[in-house]
Motif scaffolding. Structure first.
Motif: not given
Length: 354
Positions: A163, A166-167, A169-170
């Motif tokens: 998680e 993914k965060k 990678r923003t």
């Protein structure tokens, strides 16, 4: 309170700080720096706590269980944690990992103890890009630690790690401008035969690569500045290319064969030349020890007559032999007859034990 519960709270706190670092990046970049630094330290301390709670206490204090439970203690610094990870937990940081985390510490210290503000929109954009680069690079190294080298400790948090990944990678769109600026140069260099691959940190096809095998080389990303040491070999089982990054552990993507430093040493050494040298009494092909990573018999002489540590990828032109145990080493052996080397205590140790 037991060790498992304390470890869980420490790790969850680390995730909270990481999330906050991403959330604060745009409006409060100074706090993003502070929160990201706190997260890195918390995960290193969590790895130490898995060994023993006392390892989290600063070297300047005596471990006290009651004070530890109440939080009335001074915790270890980044460099202190790195030292204990190496010497006590026996799972230390690589030079690249430690350097990346130290850059985060320098950034944090400037924000806390001096100032870290921009004076114009352009300066603010540049500082924001610098922060993103550092955080993405540091997260890349931390992520690899959590899911690979320290997976046995952190596997129960696999979903939380994914998680956070993914965060973080923003943040990649922040680097899109940099990539677009250098993309024409990358295309020109590709036409000249240079190789580029996708960077594991920022995701752009901007990391310099090499085609040569059995040679250690530096692979640098032109966008986020991530630098990795790489080495490629042909898998002895299926002839598929195997890539090693920063260390001598890897796996063949085609057949699944696992490689460790001793396996890599077998692939790199010129066995024919080594055999002839042994018959002639030439010990220059003997496996050596690495003083940088404390590797035992991980240093091998390669076909181009350089020496490579198959554990940490240190590369040298020559080795020195210990004056006491006569083992080849990467370190300075000038006083080794008395002080020994990374794998013996020398005459001093012998007389002490006598």
């Amino acid at each position: 309170m037991n060790k498992e519960l304390m470890l869980e709270r420490l790790v969850e706190n680390g995730f909270d700080f990481l999330k906050k670092a991403v959330d604060d990046l745009n409006d409060y970049p100074k706090f993003s720096i502070i929160h990201f630094h706190a997260a890195v330290e918390l995960f290193l301390k969590a790895r130490l706590m898995d060994e023993h709670w006392s390892l989290v206490i600063s070297q300047r204090q005596e471990p006290d269980w009651e004070k530890f439970l109440s939080g009335n203690f001074q915790s270890i610094s980044l460099d202190g944690a790195a030292e204990r990870l190496e010497k006590v937990a026996r799972s230390g940081l690589t030079k690249q990992e430690l350097q990346s985390f130290r850059e985060i510490t320098k950034h944090r210290n400037k924000a806390v103890h001096f100032f870290h503000e921009a004076h114009s929109e352009e300066e603010n954009r540049e500082k924001l890009l610098a922060i993103v680069k550092q955080q993405l690079t540091a997260w890349y190294f931390l992520h690899q630690l959590l899911i690979k080298r320290w997976a046995a400790v952190f596997s129960k948090w696999a979903d939380s790690i994914a998680e956070i990944d993914k965060k973080l990678r923003t943040l990649h769109p922040y680097l899109q401008i940099t990539y677009e600026q250098i993309k024409p140069e990358i295309e020109k260099r590709k036409l000249k035969g240079e190789i580029f691959c996708n960077c594991p940190s920022c995701g752009f096809e901007s990391q310099q690569d090499e085609a040569d095998r059995k040679v250690v080389y530096e692979s640098k990303c032109l966008v986020c500045s991530l630098v990795e040491k790489k080495l490629k070999i042909e898998c002895p089982d299926c002839s598929h290319e195997v890539v090693f990054t920063n260390e001598g552990f890897s796996q063949c993507d085609n057949c699944g064969k696992n490689f460790e430093p001793e396996d890599l040493a077998e692939e790199l050494i010129d066995s024919g030349a080594a055999h002839i040298a042994f018959q002639d009494g030439d010990d220059s092909w003997d496996l050596g020890n690495c003083s940088d990573c404390d590797g035992y018999h991980t240093v091998v002489r390669t076909a181009d007559e350089s020496y490579v540590c198959t554990s940490c990828f240190l590369t040298l032109e020559h080795l020195q032999w210990c004056g006491w145990c006569n083992e080849p080493n990467t370190g300075d052996m000038e006083h080794s007859s008395w002080a020994g080397c990374s794998h013996c205590d020398g005459r001093a140790g012998w007389e002490k034990d006598d």
